[in-house]
Design a protein around this motif. Structure first.
Motif, PDB file in Angstrom:
ATOM      1  N   ILE A 112       5.266  -4.005  -7.601  1.00 45.03           N
ATOM      2  CA  ILE A 112       3.800  -3.980  -7.551  1.00 45.03           C
ATOM      3  C   ILE A 112       3.246  -2.561  -7.598  1.00 45.03           C
ATOM      4  O   ILE A 112       2.353  -2.253  -8.397  1.00 45.03           O
ATOM      5  N   GLY A 113       3.733  -1.665  -6.751  1.00 45.45           N
ATOM      6  CA  GLY A 113       3.186  -0.320  -6.671  1.00 45.45           C
ATOM      7  C   GLY A 113       3.138   0.404  -8.010  1.00 45.45           C
ATOM      8  O   GLY A 113       2.084   0.947  -8.385  1.00 45.45           O
ATOM      9  N   PRO A 114       4.238   0.433  -8.775  1.00 39.07           N
ATOM     10  CA  PRO A 114       4.198   1.120 -10.065  1.00 39.07           C
ATOM     11  C   PRO A 114       3.212   0.483 -11.045  1.00 39.07           C
ATOM     12  O   PRO A 114       2.619   1.180 -11.872  1.00 39.07           O
ATOM     13  N   MET A 115       3.020  -0.841 -10.936  1.00 40.70           N
ATOM     14  CA  MET A 115       2.065  -1.493 -11.817  1.00 40.70           C
ATOM     15  C   MET A 115       0.646  -1.035 -11.511  1.00 40.70           C
ATOM     16  O   MET A 115      -0.153  -0.764 -12.418  1.00 40.70           O
ATOM     17  N   VAL A 116       0.300  -0.939 -10.216  1.00 35.62           N
ATOM     18  CA  VAL A 116      -1.037  -0.465  -9.842  1.00 35.62           C
ATOM     19  C   VAL A 116      -1.224   0.972 -10.292  1.00 35.62           C
ATOM     20  O   VAL A 116      -2.276   1.337 -10.837  1.00 35.62           O
ATOM     21  N   ALA A 117      -0.205   1.803 -10.097  1.00 36.92           N
ATOM     22  CA  ALA A 117      -0.289   3.190 -10.546  1.00 36.92           C
ATOM     23  C   ALA A 117      -0.526   3.264 -12.047  1.00 36.92           C
ATOM     24  O   ALA A 117      -1.333   4.072 -12.528  1.00 36.92           O
ATOM     25  N   SER A 118       0.152   2.410 -12.788  1.00 35.54           N
ATOM     26  CA  SER A 118      -0.031   2.374 -14.240  1.00 35.54           C
ATOM     27  C   SER A 118      -1.435   1.932 -14.624  1.00 35.54           C
ATOM     28  O   SER A 118      -2.046   2.480 -15.542  1.00 35.54           O
ATOM     29  N   LEU A 119      -1.967   0.959 -13.889  1.00 37.74           N
ATOM     30  CA  LEU A 119      -3.313   0.465 -14.179  1.00 37.74           C
ATOM     31  C   LEU A 119      -4.357   1.558 -13.978  1.00 37.74           C
ATOM     32  O   LEU A 119      -5.398   1.562 -14.649  1.00 37.74           O
ATOM     33  N   LEU A 120      -4.096   2.495 -13.083  1.00 33.79           N
ATOM     34  CA  LEU A 120      -5.024   3.584 -12.814  1.00 33.79           C
ATOM     35  C   LEU A 120      -4.910   4.720 -13.824  1.00 33.79           C
ATOM     36  O   LEU A 120      -5.752   5.624 -13.842  1.00 33.79           O
ATOM     37  N   GLY A 140       0.809  -1.208   0.000  1.00 32.72           N
ATOM     38  CA  GLY A 140       0.000   0.000   0.000  1.00 32.72           C
ATOM     39  C   GLY A 140       0.841   1.255   0.000  1.00 32.72           C
ATOM     40  O   GLY A 140       0.579   2.209  -0.739  1.00 32.72           O
ATOM     41  N   ARG A 141       1.861   1.264   0.846  1.00 36.84           N
ATOM     42  CA  ARG A 141       2.780   2.411   0.888  1.00 36.84           C
ATOM     43  C   ARG A 141       3.451   2.605  -0.452  1.00 36.84           C
ATOM     44  O   ARG A 141       3.523   3.731  -0.964  1.00 36.84           O
ATOM     45  N   ASN A 142       3.953   1.531  -1.037  1.00 34.53           N
ATOM     46  CA  ASN A 142       4.645   1.632  -2.310  1.00 34.53           C
ATOM     47  C   ASN A 142       3.712   2.144  -3.400  1.00 34.53           C
ATOM     48  O   ASN A 142       4.103   2.954  -4.247  1.00 34.53           O
ATOM     49  N   THR A 143       2.452   1.674  -3.367  1.00 36.28           N
ATOM     50  CA  THR A 143       1.480   2.137  -4.351  1.00 36.28           C
ATOM     51  C   THR A 143       1.213   3.629  -4.183  1.00 36.28           C
ATOM     52  O   THR A 143       1.139   4.380  -5.166  1.00 36.28           O
ATOM     53  N   ALA A 144       1.059   4.072  -2.940  1.00 35.00           N
ATOM     54  CA  ALA A 144       0.817   5.486  -2.685  1.00 35.00           C
ATOM     55  C   ALA A 144       1.961   6.354  -3.212  1.00 35.00           C
ATOM     56  O   ALA A 144       1.738   7.377  -3.869  1.00 35.00           O
ATOM     57  N   LEU A 145       3.191   5.950  -2.948  1.00 33.71           N
ATOM     58  CA  LEU A 145       4.347   6.716  -3.411  1.00 33.71           C
ATOM     59  C   LEU A 145       4.452   6.682  -4.930  1.00 33.71           C
ATOM     60  O   LEU A 145       4.806   7.687  -5.564  1.00 33.71           O
ATOM     61  N   SER A 146       4.123   5.538  -5.519  1.00 30.01           N
ATOM     62  CA  SER A 146       4.179   5.419  -6.980  1.00 30.01           C
ATOM     63  C   SER A 146       3.163   6.335  -7.642  1.00 30.01           C
ATOM     64  O   SER A 146       3.439   6.970  -8.668  1.00 30.01           O
ATOM     65  N   ILE A 147       1.970   6.425  -7.074  1.00 31.38           N
ATOM     66  CA  ILE A 147       0.940   7.312  -7.615  1.00 31.38           C
ATOM     67  C   ILE A 147       1.376   8.768  -7.490  1.00 31.38           C
ATOM     68  O   ILE A 147       1.205   9.576  -8.420  1.00 31.38           O
ATOM     69  N   ALA A 148       1.954   9.115  -6.344  1.00 32.21           N
ATOM     70  CA  ALA A 148       2.421  10.487  -6.155  1.00 32.21           C
ATOM     71  C   ALA A 148       3.506  10.842  -7.171  1.00 32.21           C
ATOM     72  O   ALA A 148       3.533  11.962  -7.701  1.00 32.21           O
ATOM     73  N   ARG A 149       4.392   9.895  -7.447  1.00 30.82           N
ATOM     74  CA  ARG A 149       5.467  10.155  -8.415  1.00 30.82           C
ATOM     75  C   ARG A 149       4.923  10.421  -9.814  1.00 30.82           C
ATOM     76  O   ARG A 149       5.583  11.095 -10.616  1.00 30.82           O
ATOM     77  N   THR A 150       3.754   9.875 -10.113  1.00 33.09           N
ATOM     78  CA  THR A 150       3.160  10.089 -11.435  1.00 33.09           C
ATOM     79  C   THR A 150       2.190  11.260 -11.449  1.00 33.09           C
ATOM     80  O   THR A 150       1.463  11.456 -12.421  1.00 33.09           O
ATOM     81  N   GLY A 151       2.162  12.054 -10.365  1.00 32.92           N
ATOM     82  CA  GLY A 151       1.395  13.281 -10.354  1.00 32.92           C
ATOM     83  C   GLY A 151       0.037  13.209  -9.703  1.00 32.92           C
ATOM     84  O   GLY A 151      -0.768  14.147  -9.829  1.00 32.92           O
ATOM     85  N   GLY A 152      -0.260  12.126  -8.975  1.00 31.20           N
ATOM     86  CA  GLY A 152      -1.545  11.996  -8.313  1.00 31.20           C
ATOM     87  C   GLY A 152      -1.481  12.380  -6.848  1.00 31.20           C
ATOM     88  O   GLY A 152      -0.407  12.404  -6.239  1.00 31.20           O
ATOM     89  N   ASP A 153      -2.638  12.686  -6.283  1.00 26.71           N
ATOM     90  CA  ASP A 153      -2.768  12.921  -4.854  1.00 26.71           C
ATOM     91  C   ASP A 153      -3.357  11.670  -4.198  1.00 26.71           C
ATOM     92  O   ASP A 153      -4.020  10.867  -4.864  1.00 26.71           O
TER      93      ASP A 153
END
Length: 251
Positions: free
Chosen positions: A223-231, A15-28
């Motif tokens: 895992i985290g970057p993959m979830v961010a990409s899926l979104l 979950g933490r990794n996903t949150a950071l990955s989303i933030a890196r791609t410009g999401g809140d």
């Protein structure tokens, strides 16, 4: 408009990794935590250091009776931090592991797993649907253990299997709102799962590595970057799918 993603159980691990990955791609990000407020605050600080907005809210994902109150606190956070009444993505990540053979599984163990991994996912999603924006996304976390079996994980895997079926039905019922729903199923990952068993036990780590085509176990960064990409909008046409992210485990 910046996308806002709610991730349950994001104070550590995937979950933490996903949150950071989303933030890196410009999401809140809005993260939930069960009891580790200091860990959650650290994740929020990391995201804010990237120039993104983040909020941490306490939530017991196994206690359906508290979901109404959580929705109220979520609405307040959306209003106060983003001046919005909705969020865009829901990632049902929170969970825990338990190991017991079927003959030895207690009702308490079974209930704890089902309450968090299936019942909680079902009713939290139901509760939050009015706050989820049309055209949004839902990602439910499952497990590679729904495809390959490992003795001792029957209750856990059965609950994850139920989530995979639920995801398909959510995709069907929410399609009219343009909401896509998918399941991500990680393989063995070096996290705190089962007390860090895969991460901290060399023999077990090697056993899973030998079962994996790429010759190692997974890391949160797999895992985290993959979830961010899926979104992302680039994957807007992926819907009602079970996507295994395991490096080719058990093939």
């Amino acid at each position: 408009m910046t996308k806002i993603t709610l991730i349950t159980g994001a104070s550590r691990g995937l979950g933490r990794n996903t949150a950071l990955s989303i933030a890196r791609t410009g999401g809140d990000v809005i993260i939930t935590y069960h009891s580790r407020s200091s860990d959650a605050d650290a994740v929020v600080a990391e995201i804010q250091a990237m120039g993104r907005k983040a909020v941490a809210l306490q939530l017991d994902c196994g206690a359906v009776s508290g979901f109404g109150d959580f929705a109220d606190r979520l609405q307040a956070a959306l209003r106060d931090t983003w001046q919005r009444s909705s969020f865009d993505h829901l990632v049902n990540n929170a969970g825990h592991g338990d190991y017991a053979m079927i003959a030895d599984t207690t009702e308490a163990q079974f209930d704890a797993l089902v309450n968090v991994h299936f019942k909680g996912v079902f009713f939290l999603t139901q509760t939050l649907l009015p706050l989820l924006a049309d055209g949004g996304r839902i990602v439910n976390l499952s497990s590679g253990l729904t495809r390959v079996s490992a003795p001792g994980f029957a209750a856990y895997s059965a609950a994850k299997g139920a989530v995979e079926v639920l995801s398909v039905y959510l995709a069907k019922e929410l399609g009219a709102r343009g909401i896509a729903v998918n399941t991500v199923a990680p393989g063995a990952i070096e996290t705190d799962f089962l007390g860090g068993a895969v991460r901290d036990t060399p023999d077990l780590n090697a056993q899973f590595a030998d079962m994996t085509a790429l010759g190692r176990v997974g890391m949160p960064d797999d895992i985290g970057p993959m979830v961010a990409s899926l979104l992302s909008d680039a994957n807007r046409w992926i819907n009602a799918q079970r996507i295994e992210v395991s490096g080719g485990q058990g093939i």
